[in-house]
Design a protein around this motif. Structure first.
Motif, PDB file in Angstrom:
ATOM      1  N   THR A 169      -5.999  -1.527 -11.347  1.00 12.31           N
ATOM      2  CA  THR A 169      -6.926  -0.783 -10.724  1.00 12.31           C
ATOM      3  C   THR A 169      -6.446  -0.326  -9.330  1.00 12.31           C
ATOM      4  O   THR A 169      -5.388  -0.611  -9.036  1.00 12.31           O
ATOM      5  CB  THR A 169      -8.302  -1.884 -10.374  1.00 12.31           C
ATOM      6  OG1 THR A 169      -7.510  -3.020  -9.645  1.00 12.31           O
ATOM      7  CG2 THR A 169      -8.667  -2.760 -11.712  1.00 12.31           C
TER       8      THR A 169
ATOM      9  N   LEU B 201      -3.338  -2.735  -8.045  1.00 10.05           N
ATOM     10  CA  LEU B 201      -3.970  -4.205  -8.558  1.00 10.05           C
ATOM     11  C   LEU B 201      -3.442  -4.257  -9.884  1.00 10.05           C
ATOM     12  O   LEU B 201      -4.109  -3.754 -10.723  1.00 10.05           O
ATOM     13  CB  LEU B 201      -5.170  -4.399  -7.995  1.00 10.05           C
ATOM     14  CG  LEU B 201      -5.387  -4.431  -6.561  1.00 10.05           C
ATOM     15  CD1 LEU B 201      -6.882  -4.627  -6.253  1.00 10.05           C
ATOM     16  CD2 LEU B 201      -4.644  -5.427  -5.794  1.00 10.05           C
TER      17      LEU B 201
ATOM     18  N   THR C  35       0.868  -1.385   0.075  1.00 10.86           N
ATOM     19  CA  THR C  35      -0.121  -0.007   0.053  1.00 10.86           C
ATOM     20  C   THR C  35       0.790   1.143  -0.002  1.00 10.86           C
ATOM     21  O   THR C  35       1.729   1.450   0.635  1.00 10.86           O
ATOM     22  CB  THR C  35      -0.960  -0.117   1.261  1.00 10.86           C
ATOM     23  OG1 THR C  35      -0.144  -0.053   2.515  1.00 10.86           O
ATOM     24  CG2 THR C  35      -1.836  -1.066   1.177  1.00 10.86           C
TER      25      THR C  35
ATOM     26  N   SER D 185      -4.071   1.024  -2.972  1.00  7.63           N
ATOM     27  CA  SER D 185      -2.913   0.117  -3.336  1.00  7.63           C
ATOM     28  C   SER D 185      -3.151  -0.140  -4.878  1.00  7.63           C
ATOM     29  O   SER D 185      -4.510  -0.209  -5.207  1.00  7.63           O
ATOM     30  CB  SER D 185      -2.792  -1.246  -2.520  1.00  7.63           C
ATOM     31  OG  SER D 185      -4.223  -1.770  -2.437  1.00  7.63           O
TER      32      SER D 185
ATOM     33  N   ASP E  97      -7.318   0.450  -5.251  1.00  2.23           N
ATOM     34  CA  ASP E  97      -8.255   0.033  -4.380  1.00  2.23           C
ATOM     35  C   ASP E  97      -8.956   1.539  -3.805  1.00  2.23           C
ATOM     36  O   ASP E  97      -8.025   2.611  -3.511  1.00  2.23           O
ATOM     37  CB  ASP E  97      -7.502  -0.592  -3.146  1.00  2.23           C
ATOM     38  CG  ASP E  97      -8.847  -1.130  -1.873  1.00  2.23           C
ATOM     39  OD1 ASP E  97      -8.857  -0.146  -1.263  1.00  2.23           O
ATOM     40  OD2 ASP E  97      -9.027  -2.187  -2.105  1.00  2.23           O
ATOM     41  N   THR E  98     -10.206   1.677  -3.568  1.00  5.95           N
ATOM     42  CA  THR E  98     -10.774   2.988  -3.049  1.00  5.95           C
ATOM     43  C   THR E  98     -10.469   2.990  -1.660  1.00  5.95           C
ATOM     44  O   THR E  98     -10.678   4.221  -1.449  1.00  5.95           O
ATOM     45  CB  THR E  98     -12.278   2.820  -3.401  1.00  5.95           C
ATOM     46  OG1 THR E  98     -12.945   1.801  -2.581  1.00  5.95           O
ATOM     47  CG2 THR E  98     -12.600   2.494  -4.973  1.00  5.95           C
ATOM     48  N   LYS E  99     -10.219   2.459  -0.953  1.00  6.98           N
ATOM     49  CA  LYS E  99     -10.062   2.398   0.486  1.00  6.98           C
ATOM     50  C   LYS E  99      -8.425   2.466   0.889  1.00  6.98           C
ATOM     51  O   LYS E  99      -8.187   3.503   1.429  1.00  6.98           O
ATOM     52  CB  LYS E  99     -10.602   1.396   1.534  1.00  6.98           C
ATOM     53  CG  LYS E  99     -12.048   1.230   1.283  1.00  6.98           C
ATOM     54  CD  LYS E  99     -12.513   0.194   2.251  1.00  6.98           C
ATOM     55  CE  LYS E  99     -13.866   0.170   2.025  1.00  6.98           C
ATOM     56  NZ  LYS E  99     -14.527  -0.995   2.935  1.00  6.98           N
ATOM     57  N   THR E 100      -7.526   1.628   0.576  1.00 12.21           N
ATOM     58  CA  THR E 100      -6.064   1.617   0.619  1.00 12.21           C
ATOM     59  C   THR E 100      -5.323   2.515  -0.415  1.00 12.21           C
ATOM     60  O   THR E 100      -4.191   2.749  -0.306  1.00 12.21           O
ATOM     61  CB  THR E 100      -5.549   0.126   0.970  1.00 12.21           C
ATOM     62  OG1 THR E 100      -5.680  -0.438  -0.309  1.00 12.21           O
ATOM     63  CG2 THR E 100      -6.523  -0.313   1.849  1.00 12.21           C
TER      64      THR E 100
ATOM     65  N   GLU F 212      -6.441   5.499 -12.828  1.00  7.45           N
ATOM     66  CA  GLU F 212      -6.138   4.028 -13.127  1.00  7.45           C
ATOM     67  C   GLU F 212      -5.427   4.114 -14.795  1.00  7.45           C
ATOM     68  O   GLU F 212      -4.540   3.346 -14.938  1.00  7.45           O
ATOM     69  CB  GLU F 212      -7.217   3.022 -12.938  1.00  7.45           C
ATOM     70  CG  GLU F 212      -7.527   2.631 -11.615  1.00  7.45           C
ATOM     71  CD  GLU F 212      -9.103   1.936 -11.469  1.00  7.45           C
ATOM     72  OE1 GLU F 212      -9.299   1.770 -10.351  1.00  7.45           O
ATOM     73  OE2 GLU F 212      -9.680   1.942 -12.658  1.00  7.45           O
TER      74      GLU F 212
END
Length: 662
Positions: free
Chosen positions: A537, A546, A171, A544, A539-542, A516
């Motif tokens: 992609t 992908l 992250t 991080s 992550d909408t929270k962390t 992205e």
């Protein structure tokens, strides 16, 4: 924005006044993006980056050596240790930006002395006419936020350690997360949400009596516990969701195995055998129909030439009969004419001539008629008509026979297909094992989905309970703390919180989708390896990253080489800078880190000349070495070069213009 000049006076290791021209323009028509500054470790490269940050943001600057120091202590730390304590330490940053479609220049000046008064520096802003616009000084923090917001400054002013940390962690580090949140506008929304909660609680405590506060605290405690239960249940729901997905995958695998090993066909054996019997009965019906055809006129199709010969002979004899009848009628008429001529007064000689003409005329008329050798068919009109009907009926029978043969062939092929399917069916004992495995996987999926649904309903119940507690808290405030101003603040705050939540979600999705795509394009451009990653992609929270390949499968970050990870980190920062929408300079301290030669080459040739319209590189001799600097020079990417010469005996740094390590 373009940085034009940086002036350092008694700042850090820079003794006296030293001026660095940062203008990427070589002349009025020529401009190269890169300003290259070389220096050894500890020679003052990071100090230059800190100077830029300090000039722009003052006490808010995120400088590398500040740590937990107060602003006053940090300013003392930045004073050159060889100068008179009463001498000024000074930083000047001259920059240009477009305002109302016109280029405007501002020189930001910060000065202070050892142990500055009130722990602050003196800020001055010089305009084009070297005037000091006091109004701009008073609102400088707000003004610079519009040009280069502090929250996203780390996307444009960053160092190799930041890239290294971003490359090695799953992250993003806090400094990059803060930049992302600033870019997405989440930082302001979150801060406003927290401020609203603080304001509401303050108002509640200001206007409530001791009993009110006790009740209020009880409700708040209960609400906090409910929210913790909600979070725990939400995490459990996510775990069950993943479990359901895994079990569904196993169920699909069991079903595929059931199909591939003949389980489905074995289950349908009885139906296939019934279809075989039906097809066999249909074939028998077709065969019976063909037997009926064979018992009629169809066998005569074996002698088509004889039938054609008979038909042709009949037509010839019929035409011959017609010609003979017409000839006899004509001769009879001629005989009547001659008999009449003999009765009238015409001489015998004339009659003989007429008779001769008539005979010749008849012979001439029928000279070209078809002559046949012998009349052997001797068919009348009715017989010839029956022959034509017979031949027509035979043609229809042949067509019908061909159709029956085609149907018969198709039915036989269908039977062969059914036989092959039956042959591929699994044995009864294998079928039982396959069916049991499939049923087991199906039952597991059903059970997991039931558990998931139970937890989902529990989560919905908690949502209702939390909403009820919040309403109780709100109602309690409205009914028991009769303070109109607090009521208004609490009501408005709730509406704002709801709006903030919706705004945050929509803004995050919209900007992350664009981010992205930008990060993927930057990574592929730097990597020059298009088959490694097809989609990225965030992550909408962390926040991080992908990675996914062409088949949609996840590419674990640990599968990337160290160089690829660093390129991914740089692509992340580059993409963030692009999405920010700000046309700003990029300053990079320690730009190449531990990259190998191929990845260094990609950065030198692809990233540095394209990162921005102005790129300030602060490098050691092992990063942008002789090969890299020659490449940049050949590509006409460098506008100016400087060498930071550090004297270890005096611990002072001097800026040498038009010089690099090579």
């Amino acid at each position: 924005m373009i940085f034009l000049e940086l002036v350092l006076q008694n700042f850090g290791p820079y003794s006296g006044k030293q001026v660095i021209n940062l203008n990427p323009k070589i002349d009025e028509e020529t401009s190269h993006p890169i300003i290259l500054l070389g220096g050894m470790n500890g020679g003052g490269k990071t100090t230059l980056m800190d100077a830029i940050r300090l000039a722009l943001y003052g006490a808010r600057a995120q400088c590398s050596t500040r740590g937990n120091l107060s602003y006053s202590d940090f300013l003392n730390q930045c004073v050159n240790n060889k100068i008179d304590p009463v001498a000024d330490t000074r930083i000047e940053l001259l920059f240009e930006h477009i305002e109302n479609d016109k280029p405007i220049k501002y020189r930001v000046v910060r000065s202070w002395t050892k142990n500055p008064k009130d722990g602050k520096d003196t800020l001055g802003i010089l305009g084009d006419s070297d005037t000091w616009p006091d109004a701009l000084v008073n609102i400088w923090d707000e003004y610079i936020e519009n040009l280069l917001p502090l929250g996203i400054s780390n996307l444009f002013l960053f160092d190799g350690e930041q890239v290294k940390e971003l490359a090695e962690q799953e992250t993003p580090p806090p400094v990059v997360v803060d930049a992302i949140r600033g870019l997405l506008g989440l930082e302001l929304a979150d801060r406003l949400a927290v401020d609203l909660d603080i304001l509401v609680n303050r108002k509640l405590k200001e206007v409530g009596n001791s009993k009110d506060l006790a009740n209020l605290e009880e409700i708040e405690t209960r609400l906090t516990q409910q929210q913790e239960d909600y979070q725990t249940t939400e995490e459990k729901l996510e775990t069950l969701k993943n479990q359901v997905e895994d079990l569904e995958q196993k169920q699909q695998e069991a079903f595929d195995k059931f199909i591939s090993e003949g389980g489905k066909i074995a289950a349908e054996r009885n139906q296939l055998e019934l279809q075989q019997d039906t097809k066999t009965a249909e074939i028998e019906q077709v065969r019976q129909s063909m037997c009926e055809l064979a018992a009629d006129v169809l066998p005569l199709a074996l002698i088509p030439n004889l039938l054609n010969q008979v038909q042709a002979q009949g037509e010839k004899e019929f035409r011959h009969q017609q010609v003979q009848i017409s000839k006899d009628l004509l001769i009879e008429r001629d005989q009547r004419l001659l008999a009449w001529l003999n009765q009238v007064e015409i001489s015998p000689i004339e009659v003989e001539k007429i008779q001769s003409f008539l005979i010749q005329d008849v012979d001439k008329l029928y000279a070209k008629t078809i002559q046949i050798e012998a009349l052997w068919l001797l068919a009348d009109d009715e017989s010839l008509s029956q022959l034509d009907n017979f031949i027509y009926h035979l043609q229809n029978s042949k067509v019908f026979g061909k159709e029956k043969l085609a149907i018969l062939k198709n039915k036989e092929e269908e039977i062969h297909t059914l036989e092959r399917q039956v042959q591929t069916a699994a044995a009864p004992e294998d079928y039982t094992k396959l069916r049991q495995a499939l049923e087991t996987s199906q039952n597991q999926v059903v059970e997991a989905k039931a558990n998931y649904e139970t937890i989902r309903r529990r989560l919905a119940e908690l949502e209702t309970i939390i909403a009820k507690s919040k309403k109780e808290l709100s109602d309690y405030t409205v009914e028991n703390i009769k303070h109109k101003n607090s009521e208004h603040i609490i009501t408005s705050a709730a509406k704002v919180q709801s709006t903030l939540k919706t705004f945050r979600e929509k803004l995050t999705l919209r900007k992350l989708n664009k981010l992205e795509e930008e990060v993927k394009n930057c990574f592929l451009y730097l990597l020059h390896k298009s088959d490694l990653v097809h989609r990225i992609t965030i992550d909408t929270k962390t926040f991080s990253l992908l990675l996914y390949d062409l088949n949609g499968k996840a590419v674990p970050k640990h599968r990337l080489s160290a160089g690829e990870k660093q390129l991914l980190a740089i692509a992340f920062l580059w993409g963030l800078a692009k999405v920010s929408g700000h046309r700003l300079p990029v300053a990079i301290d320690t730009p190449l880190g531990r990259l190998d030669s191929s990845h260094r080459s990609n950065l030198v040739e692809r990233y540095f000349p394209s990162a921005s319209h102005q790129v300030i590189l602060l490098s050691t001799d092992t990063e942008i070495g002789k090969k890299e600097v020659e490449t940049l020079r050949e590509n006409e990417a460098i506008a100016r070069e400087y060498l930071l010469k550090y004297d270890s005996s005096t611990r002072q740094t001097t800026v040498v213009e038009n010089q690099y390590f090579w």
